[in-house]
Structure formats: structure tokens, C-alpha cells
Write an enzyme that holds these catalytic residues in place. Sequence first.
Site, short mmCIF file in Angstrom:
data_model
loop_
_atom_site.label_atom_id
_atom_site.label_comp_id
_atom_site.label_asym_id
_atom_site.label_seq_id
_atom_site.Cartn_x
_atom_site.Cartn_y
_atom_site.Cartn_z
N LEU A 1 30.98 30.63 42.45
CA LEU A 1 32.21 31.37 42.74
C LEU A 1 33.25 30.46 43.37
CD1 LEU A 1 30.96 34.77 44.25
CD2 LEU A 1 31.94 34.35 41.99
N ASN B 1 38.68 31.08 33.48
CA ASN B 1 37.23 30.96 33.25
C ASN B 1 36.90 31.50 31.86
OD1 ASN B 1 34.41 30.63 33.88
ND2 ASN B 1 34.28 32.82 34.31
N LYS C 1 31.23 26.33 51.86
CA LYS C 1 32.05 26.25 50.64
C LYS C 1 33.44 25.71 50.96
CE LYS C 1 31.72 29.53 47.65
NZ LYS C 1 31.67 29.83 46.22
N HIS D 1 33.63 33.34 29.84
CA HIS D 1 32.33 33.99 30.12
C HIS D 1 31.78 34.53 28.80
CE1 HIS D 1 29.24 35.94 32.47
NE2 HIS D 1 29.43 37.03 31.74
N GLY E 1 28.09 21.00 29.15
CA GLY E 1 29.48 20.61 28.95
C GLY E 1 29.96 20.66 27.51
N SER E 2 29.37 21.52 26.69
CA SER E 2 29.86 21.58 25.30
C SER E 2 31.29 22.13 25.27
CB SER E 2 28.91 22.39 24.42
OG SER E 2 28.92 23.75 24.77
N ASN E 3 31.63 23.02 26.19
CA ASN E 3 33.01 23.50 26.25
C ASN E 3 33.95 22.43 26.80
OD1 ASN E 3 33.41 26.48 25.44
ND2 ASN E 3 31.45 26.44 26.52
C1 GAR Z 1 29.24 28.83 28.32
O1 GAR Z 1 28.63 29.66 27.36
C2 GAR Z 1 30.11 29.66 29.24
O2 GAR Z 1 30.67 30.77 28.62
C3 GAR Z 1 29.13 30.06 30.30
O3 GAR Z 1 28.34 28.92 30.50
C4 GAR Z 1 28.20 28.23 29.26
C5 GAR Z 1 28.41 26.75 29.50
O4 GAR Z 1 28.04 26.02 28.37
N1 GAR Z 1 29.78 30.48 31.51
C6 GAR Z 1 29.34 31.45 32.30
O5 GAR Z 1 28.30 32.06 32.11
C7 GAR Z 1 30.24 31.76 33.50
N2 GAR Z 1 29.81 32.92 34.20
P1 GAR Z 1 28.50 24.49 28.23
O6 GAR Z 1 28.06 23.76 29.51
O7 GAR Z 1 27.75 23.97 27.04
O8 GAR Z 1 29.98 24.45 28.06
#
Ligand code: GAR
Length: 195
Positions: free
Chosen positions: A92, A107, A65, A109, A12-14
Site C-alpha cells: 500500500l 495502479n 513506512k 490490478h 516485471g513483465s508490465n
Molecule cells: C500484474 O498482473 C498486476 O496486475 C498485478 O501484479 C502482476 C504483476 O506482474 N498487480 C496486483 O495484483 C496489484 N494489486 P508483473 O510483475 O509480471 O508485471
Amino acid sequence: MTRIAIFASGSGSNFQAIVDACQQGRLDATPALLICDKPKALVIQRAEAANIPSFVFVPKNYESKEQFESDILLQLKEHEIDFIVLAGYMRLIGSKLLSAFKGRIVNIHPSLLPAFPGLDAIGQAVKYGVKVTGVTIHFVDEGMDTGPIIAQASIEVNSTDTAETLQKRIHEIEHDFYPTTLQQLFSIKGETITR
Ligand code: GAR
């Protein structure tokens, strides 16, 4: 103010970067709900610390789902969510949520899509030996990391990079790029995106 639900499965850093940006006034949105499909994910603690309610569910406890997305949809309605932000949600999105939130799901990526979709995008890029990779923010459709691209940022891959060192630099980009792009998106779409 646009009320957003952040969907996440991991550290969850984002999530944190978006919440911080909202609190600091860099992103005009209210992070009103966390949706998480992993009961042990660190992001749940981050939501608690920020006083953001969370809905945590275990997909395998549902028959389909469609069923867990029905529960998610109830939560989104209860918390009057306008917009969905996927931030490391490794699943998904199904037709139930897509039709309810048409054009209102984005999203992030960690690659320059359409290169390296799916799991371990950073590892895939290092393994392939690309010299440039990056981050893509896109609208979500039924595909895996597909959907119209909103913004991309590039980063050079050094010959000494491992998946770990590259991931660290990609995360640094993401933490600034995601809130900034969301702010631009919300201001283009109008003062607030509401249902
Ligand atoms: C992030 O780097 C994001 O871009 C990626 O997961 C990571 C989550 O990091 N997402 C994908 O790969 C989606 N296909 P976080 O939990 O530290 O935010």
C-alpha cells in the site's frame, strides 16, 4: 516528456511492456526510475538491461513506512519524477507519497474492481467461478486497490481455465492495455505531466 517511476515487486513483465512502449514511441514518457521492495525480484535485472536506474530497498530494515517512503521520495526528487506507475508493487502507498504525488499515481490490478481486490486476484476469480473478469487501471488512494477507475478491460473465463492459464491471458491484455491507457491519460492531462 513525462518522467515516470515504475514501482514493482516481482517479475516485471508490465515494467517491460511500459519500457518497450516508451522505446518504440507508443508511450510518450521517459521511464526514469524503478522502485523495488524485493532485492531478488526479476524486474531489477530488466531495469539493468534497459539502463534504467533502480532504488531497491528492504522494508523491514526501516522502522516505518513513513521512513522508507521518505527515502523513496528523495529518489523521486533526484530523478525529477513527474508521475508514478505501480506495476505489480504489492504494497500500500502511504500518506507521505500520496500527498507528494496527489493525482499522479496509478495502479493496474488483474480483476474488474471492486471485485477481487488484494492478493491473488486471479486465483480469487477462478475460485469464485466468475464467467467474466478483467483488468482495472485506477488512480491510487490510501485503500487496497481502491481509487477512481480510469479504464477497464474484460475477459471471459473458460470452464477449463486455471489460475495459470487465466493469468497468461490477463498478462497479455495488461501488456497492451497499460501503455495504451497511460498514453491516453498523459494526452488528456496535457502534453506532459510535470511537477
Ligand atoms: C500484474 O498482473 C498486476 O496486475 C498485478 O501484479 C502482476 C504483476 O506482474 N498487480 C496486483 O495484483 C496489484 N494489486 P508483473 O510483475 O509480471 O508485471
